[in-house]
Design a protein around this motif. Sequence first.
Motif, PDB file in Angstrom:
ATOM      1  N   GLN A 138     -10.011  -1.533  11.415  1.00  0.00           N
ATOM      2  CA  GLN A 138      -9.638  -1.887  10.041  1.00  0.00           C
ATOM      3  C   GLN A 138      -8.955  -3.251  10.088  1.00  0.00           C
ATOM      4  O   GLN A 138      -7.772  -3.349  10.412  1.00  0.00           O
ATOM      5  N   LYS A 139      -9.697  -4.291   9.785  1.00  0.00           N
ATOM      6  CA  LYS A 139      -9.194  -5.660   9.897  1.00  0.00           C
ATOM      7  C   LYS A 139      -8.007  -5.929   8.981  1.00  0.00           C
ATOM      8  O   LYS A 139      -7.128  -6.708   9.313  1.00  0.00           O
ATOM      9  N   ASP A 140      -7.973  -5.284   7.806  1.00  0.00           N
ATOM     10  CA  ASP A 140      -6.904  -5.543   6.845  1.00  0.00           C
ATOM     11  C   ASP A 140      -5.711  -4.608   6.977  1.00  0.00           C
ATOM     12  O   ASP A 140      -4.747  -4.720   6.222  1.00  0.00           O
ATOM     13  N   ALA A 141      -5.759  -3.688   7.930  1.00  0.00           N
ATOM     14  CA  ALA A 141      -4.651  -2.741   8.105  1.00  0.00           C
ATOM     15  C   ALA A 141      -3.451  -3.458   8.717  1.00  0.00           C
ATOM     16  O   ALA A 141      -3.601  -4.372   9.532  1.00  0.00           O
ATOM     17  N   SER A 142      -2.267  -3.029   8.317  1.00  0.00           N
ATOM     18  CA  SER A 142      -1.066  -3.605   8.914  1.00  0.00           C
ATOM     19  C   SER A 142      -0.947  -3.122  10.351  1.00  0.00           C
ATOM     20  O   SER A 142      -1.491  -2.088  10.724  1.00  0.00           O
ATOM     21  N   LYS A 143      -0.246  -3.878  11.161  1.00  0.00           N
ATOM     22  CA  LYS A 143      -0.060  -3.531  12.570  1.00  0.00           C
ATOM     23  C   LYS A 143       0.760  -2.254  12.678  1.00  0.00           C
ATOM     24  O   LYS A 143       1.665  -2.006  11.885  1.00  0.00           O
TER      25      LYS A 143
END
Length: 135
Positions: A122-127
Motif C-alpha cells: 500500500q504505497k499511500d499507507a502511513s509507516k
Amino acid sequence: NKGKDGSGRTCGDPEKTMIDLSEIRGIYLYPGFTDMRCGIRTLTIKVAASFGPEEYKKSLFVFCGRNKHSIKILEIDDDGTWLYQKRFHDGRFRWPKKGESATVSLTRRQIQWLLDGLSIVQKDASKEIDEMILC
C-alpha cells in the motif's frame, strides 16, 4: 483471554478475527499458486521443507489457489495445527506473482490488508510505528 474452545481464539464473535495474531512470531506468504485440495498434512510438509521445526511454531503460512478466490492459512502452535480458509464470494485476493524467493515475510498489517482483499503493498499507507514515546 481464552476463546470458547479454550484456545485463545475468538469463537462466535463476528467482529473479531478468528486468528489471534498477538502470539504469532512470523507470517509467511507462499507466492505462486497452491492446489486448494491440499490439506493440513500436505501443507505442513511443504512448510517443513522450507523451515526448521522451531522456526515454524507459532507462525502463519498463507497459500492461494490458482483462481485467487480462496486462500488457506496454516498455523502450527504448541499442541497442534490449525487450517483456516477464506473464500471470496465476489472478487479475488491481490496475490503476488511467484518471485525469486520461496516465501515472503508479512507484517500483521499486511496480512490484514490481504484478508480484506487489498494488495500487501500500500504505497499511500502511513509507516508502521513499533512504539511511541510520549513526553
